[in-house]
Design a protein around this motif. Structure first.
Motif, mmCIF file in Angstrom:
data_model
loop_
_atom_site.group_PDB
_atom_site.id
_atom_site.type_symbol
_atom_site.label_atom_id
_atom_site.label_comp_id
_atom_site.label_asym_id
_atom_site.label_seq_id
_atom_site.Cartn_x
_atom_site.Cartn_y
_atom_site.Cartn_z
ATOM 1 N N HIS A 142 -160.793 -5.024 0.998
ATOM 2 C CA HIS A 142 -160.468 -6.344 -0.278
ATOM 3 C C HIS A 142 -159.760 -7.369 0.903
ATOM 4 O O HIS A 142 -158.712 -7.388 1.512
ATOM 5 C CB HIS A 142 -159.219 -5.211 -0.520
ATOM 6 N N TYR A 143 -159.506 -8.343 0.070
ATOM 7 C CA TYR A 143 -158.895 -9.657 0.060
ATOM 8 C C TYR A 143 -157.502 -9.901 -0.402
ATOM 9 O O TYR A 143 -157.058 -10.038 -1.748
ATOM 10 C CB TYR A 143 -159.684 -10.587 -0.622
ATOM 11 N N VAL A 144 -157.130 -9.024 0.486
ATOM 12 C CA VAL A 144 -155.102 -8.567 -0.014
ATOM 13 C C VAL A 144 -154.823 -9.300 1.273
ATOM 14 O O VAL A 144 -155.316 -8.671 2.715
ATOM 15 C CB VAL A 144 -154.160 -7.568 -0.702
ATOM 16 N N ARG A 145 -153.142 -8.843 0.992
ATOM 17 C CA ARG A 145 -151.976 -9.765 2.422
ATOM 18 C C ARG A 145 -151.578 -8.219 3.026
ATOM 19 O O ARG A 145 -150.783 -7.421 1.735
ATOM 20 C CB ARG A 145 -152.049 -10.414 2.892
ATOM 21 N N ARG A 146 -151.407 -7.457 3.999
ATOM 22 C CA ARG A 146 -149.935 -6.589 4.092
ATOM 23 C C ARG A 146 -149.159 -6.926 4.677
ATOM 24 O O ARG A 146 -150.039 -8.425 6.595
ATOM 25 C CB ARG A 146 -151.067 -4.809 4.952
ATOM 26 N N ARG A 159 -154.902 -14.805 0.606
ATOM 27 C CA ARG A 159 -155.027 -16.242 0.727
ATOM 28 C C ARG A 159 -155.808 -17.010 0.222
ATOM 29 O O ARG A 159 -155.120 -18.306 -0.521
ATOM 30 C CB ARG A 159 -155.394 -16.467 2.965
ATOM 31 N N ASP A 160 -156.925 -16.609 -0.910
ATOM 32 C CA ASP A 160 -157.660 -17.315 -1.264
ATOM 33 C C ASP A 160 -157.392 -17.056 -3.116
ATOM 34 O O ASP A 160 -157.840 -15.537 -3.412
ATOM 35 C CB ASP A 160 -158.931 -16.915 -1.205
ATOM 36 N N PRO A 161 -156.535 -17.824 -3.702
ATOM 37 C CA PRO A 161 -156.879 -17.031 -4.990
ATOM 38 C C PRO A 161 -157.918 -16.626 -5.559
ATOM 39 O O PRO A 161 -157.797 -15.908 -6.467
ATOM 40 C CB PRO A 161 -156.014 -18.337 -5.847
ATOM 41 N N ALA A 162 -159.065 -17.362 -5.207
ATOM 42 C CA ALA A 162 -160.080 -17.286 -5.858
ATOM 43 C C ALA A 162 -160.612 -15.735 -5.734
ATOM 44 O O ALA A 162 -161.662 -15.259 -6.662
ATOM 45 C CB ALA A 162 -161.539 -18.376 -5.720
ATOM 46 N N ARG A 163 -160.225 -15.457 -4.705
ATOM 47 C CA ARG A 163 -161.194 -13.615 -4.113
ATOM 48 C C ARG A 163 -159.709 -12.555 -3.706
ATOM 49 O O ARG A 163 -160.518 -11.465 -3.668
ATOM 50 C CB ARG A 163 -161.611 -14.084 -2.766
ATOM 51 N N ASP A 164 -158.646 -13.178 -4.536
ATOM 52 C CA ASP A 164 -157.842 -11.999 -4.957
ATOM 53 C C ASP A 164 -158.049 -11.283 -5.245
ATOM 54 O O ASP A 164 -159.062 -11.435 -6.164
ATOM 55 C CB ASP A 164 -155.992 -13.096 -4.784
ATOM 56 N N GLN A 165 -157.552 -9.429 -5.276
ATOM 57 C CA GLN A 165 -158.087 -8.078 -4.952
ATOM 58 C C GLN A 165 -157.376 -7.805 -5.257
ATOM 59 O O GLN A 165 -157.295 -6.504 -6.291
ATOM 60 C CB GLN A 165 -158.647 -7.772 -4.586
ATOM 61 N N SER A 166 -155.377 -8.365 -5.300
ATOM 62 C CA SER A 166 -154.326 -7.605 -6.258
ATOM 63 C C SER A 166 -154.266 -6.608 -6.747
ATOM 64 O O SER A 166 -154.320 -5.571 -7.201
ATOM 65 C CB SER A 166 -153.360 -8.624 -5.536
ATOM 66 N N TYR A 167 -155.077 -7.131 -8.136
ATOM 67 C CA TYR A 167 -154.732 -7.279 -9.200
ATOM 68 C C TYR A 167 -155.426 -5.128 -8.791
ATOM 69 O O TYR A 167 -155.001 -4.072 -10.458
ATOM 70 C CB TYR A 167 -156.384 -7.406 -10.366
ATOM 71 N N PHE A 168 -156.457 -5.443 -8.593
ATOM 72 C CA PHE A 168 -157.042 -3.639 -8.694
ATOM 73 C C PHE A 168 -156.466 -2.814 -7.832
ATOM 74 O O PHE A 168 -156.725 -1.118 -7.276
ATOM 75 C CB PHE A 168 -158.440 -3.752 -7.997
ATOM 76 N N LEU A 169 -155.562 -2.899 -7.130
ATOM 77 C CA LEU A 169 -154.489 -2.450 -5.580
ATOM 78 C C LEU A 169 -153.470 -2.052 -6.265
ATOM 79 O O LEU A 169 -152.291 -1.502 -5.516
ATOM 80 C CB LEU A 169 -155.239 -3.078 -4.605
ATOM 81 N N PHE A 170 -153.009 -2.856 -7.175
ATOM 82 C CA PHE A 170 -151.778 -2.595 -7.220
ATOM 83 C C PHE A 170 -150.623 -0.604 -7.482
ATOM 84 O O PHE A 170 -150.012 -0.779 -7.410
ATOM 85 C CB PHE A 170 -151.459 -2.439 -8.717
ATOM 86 N N ALA A 171 -152.333 0.244 -7.700
ATOM 87 C CA ALA A 171 -151.623 1.849 -7.542
ATOM 88 C C ALA A 171 -151.117 2.032 -5.818
ATOM 89 O O ALA A 171 -150.963 3.266 -5.866
ATOM 90 C CB ALA A 171 -152.364 2.590 -8.285
ATOM 91 N N THR A 172 -150.978 1.188 -5.347
ATOM 92 C CA THR A 172 -151.313 1.712 -3.589
ATOM 93 C C THR A 172 -149.897 2.006 -3.431
ATOM 94 O O THR A 172 -149.105 1.713 -4.014
ATOM 95 C CB THR A 172 -151.443 0.609 -2.671
ATOM 96 N N THR A 173 -149.986 3.320 -3.081
ATOM 97 C CA THR A 173 -148.349 3.858 -2.315
ATOM 98 C C THR A 173 -147.862 3.380 -1.516
ATOM 99 O O THR A 173 -148.674 2.615 -0.345
ATOM 100 C CB THR A 173 -148.332 5.216 -2.486
ATOM 101 N N ARG A 174 -146.171 3.293 -1.251
ATOM 102 C CA ARG A 174 -146.146 2.729 -0.083
ATOM 103 C C ARG A 174 -146.174 3.162 0.872
ATOM 104 O O ARG A 174 -146.660 2.593 1.997
ATOM 105 C CB ARG A 174 -144.227 3.023 -0.380
ATOM 106 N N GLU A 175 -146.850 4.561 0.532
ATOM 107 C CA GLU A 175 -146.992 5.228 2.284
ATOM 108 C C GLU A 175 -148.768 4.883 2.835
ATOM 109 O O GLU A 175 -148.823 4.622 3.928
ATOM 110 C CB GLU A 175 -146.500 6.992 2.021
#
Length: 373
Positions: A142-146, A159-175
């Motif tokens: 996935h194109y997100v940063r931790r 880092r690349d807004p055109a490839r950012d996939q954070s929308y699909f990972l919002f439900a990831t828990t902190r654990e």
């Protein structure tokens, strides 16, 4: 501390890579192998095209087709010289992703199955498999940063807004985020990822990206729902905002908020779907201005940051929309209200609303009709 922010030498750090058979996950495995990590590839068998009634020949270009993807993942693992396991998760995927997808359409909501897949099958079940294999981390393409934060790991946009996939990972828990790694998050452009695959002579280096839902490779969502729930496509009325009947429709499962095509209402000013009423079975249409939505109600919120009761944010109400400035109010029971600075159009219940402060992901939840908030 190694490049994955783990306090071990790379050679003593086992990383399980979720390998889908695409270029992103393949490049992830290659990059980690190149850096000296103990890499193990795992591919999930999630669905059977033949059992679903879809011929492999019906798969459109740029879609996943299960058998070929597993073959490609195995070929990549062989090229890299890493162990590779294929696990049968079809039943779990059917229950947690496919059936929920169908139930959303039956409730006149527009689902985002990739979020459910990441939340359940990948980041719940596959993460457990990775731990069982003695891994120190689970890596994905996935194109997100931790990033490390004062209260644990934080999620940031790619880092690349055109490839950012954070929308699909919002439900990831902190654990889960503590255990996950995203080696491609700093890549700019797909060419950089393909260059990694090409450098390692991987057979998928030129493979096209998949763009449609993997278990609907022919793109016919309504047909899938009808196969799972015969009789789901109940005909009904198409009405305007005043309740006047303008026509009939073959079933709510064929429509989503903001839709213009396929209404079959003939000439006149353009009309759009502005509401779906599962109780009455009616499709409500109106002009473009009727799509304006000044506030969004959100349920089942997953919080990754931002402890204030009220704060300024940017939100995405669809994966293809740019972030829009808004005021976010926390409500009891994992709910939230988003007051948009400017109304958004075509906000559909069942889609995700994801919250950002700059490049940091604060979390998100599911858009619910105002009447249910």
């Amino acid at each position: 501390m190694n490049s994955l922010d783990i306090d071990k030498p790379a050679s003593a750090t086992r990383v399980v890579v979720a390998m889908s058979g695409g270029v992103d996950s393949s490049a992830t495995a290659a990059l980690l192998k190149e850096q000296g990590y103990d890499v193990v590839g795992v591919t999930l068998q999630l669905y059977d095209l033949a059992a679903s009634g879809i011929s492999p020949g019906a798969c459109r270009p740029n879609t996943c087709c299960a058998g070929k993807d597993i073959h490609d993942a195995r070929a990549v693992a062989d090229a890299l010289g890493i162990p590779h396991y294929v696990l049968d998760f079809e039943e779990t995927f059917r229950k947690d992703v496919v059936e929920r997808f169908a139930q959303s359409y039956l409730a006149a909501r527009t689902p985002v199955p990739c979020v459910e897949c990441n939340r359940t099958v990948k980041f719940r079940d596959l993460l457990g498999v990775a731990r069982d294999l003695g891994a120190d981390a689970l890596a994905t393409g996935h194109y997100v940063r931790r990033r490390p934060g004062s209260q644990g790991a934080e999620m940031w946009t790619g880092r690349d807004p055109a490839r950012d996939q954070s929308y699909f990972l919002f439900a990831t828990t902190r654990e889960q985020l503590d255990f996950l790694r995203f080696p491609l998050g700093n890549m700019v452009g797909k060419d950089e990822t393909r260059a990694i695959a090409a450098r390692h002579h991987l057979p998928v280096a030129a493979k096209r990206d998949s763009q449609d839902i993997c278990f609907v490779p022919d793109g016919d969502y309504a047909a899938l729902v009808a196969r799972l729930h015969p009789g789901a496509a109940r005909p009904g009325e198409i009405v305007d905002g005043a309740g006047r009947v303008l026509g009939r429709h073959p079933g709510l499962i064929h429509y989503t908020i903001g839709q213009r095509r396929g209404l079959g209402l003939g000439g006149g000013p353009p009309l759009y779907v502005v509401a779906l009423e599962p109780e009455s079975g009616r499709v409500v249409v109106g002009g473009r201005e009727d799509l304006n939505c000044p506030a969004v109600h959100v349920e089942a919120v997953n919080w990754l940051g931002g402890g204030e009761t009220e704060l300024r944010v940017a939100v995405k109400v669809r994966s293809t929309r740019p972030p829009a400035p808004a005021l976010l109010r926390r409500l009891p029971g994992d709910r939230a209200e988003v007051i948009l600075d400017e109304p958004e159009q075509g906000v559909a219940p069942g889609q995700a609303c994801v919250f950002y402060q700059g490049e940091r992901v604060l979390g998100g939840g599911w858009i619910t009709p105002a009447r249910e908030a």
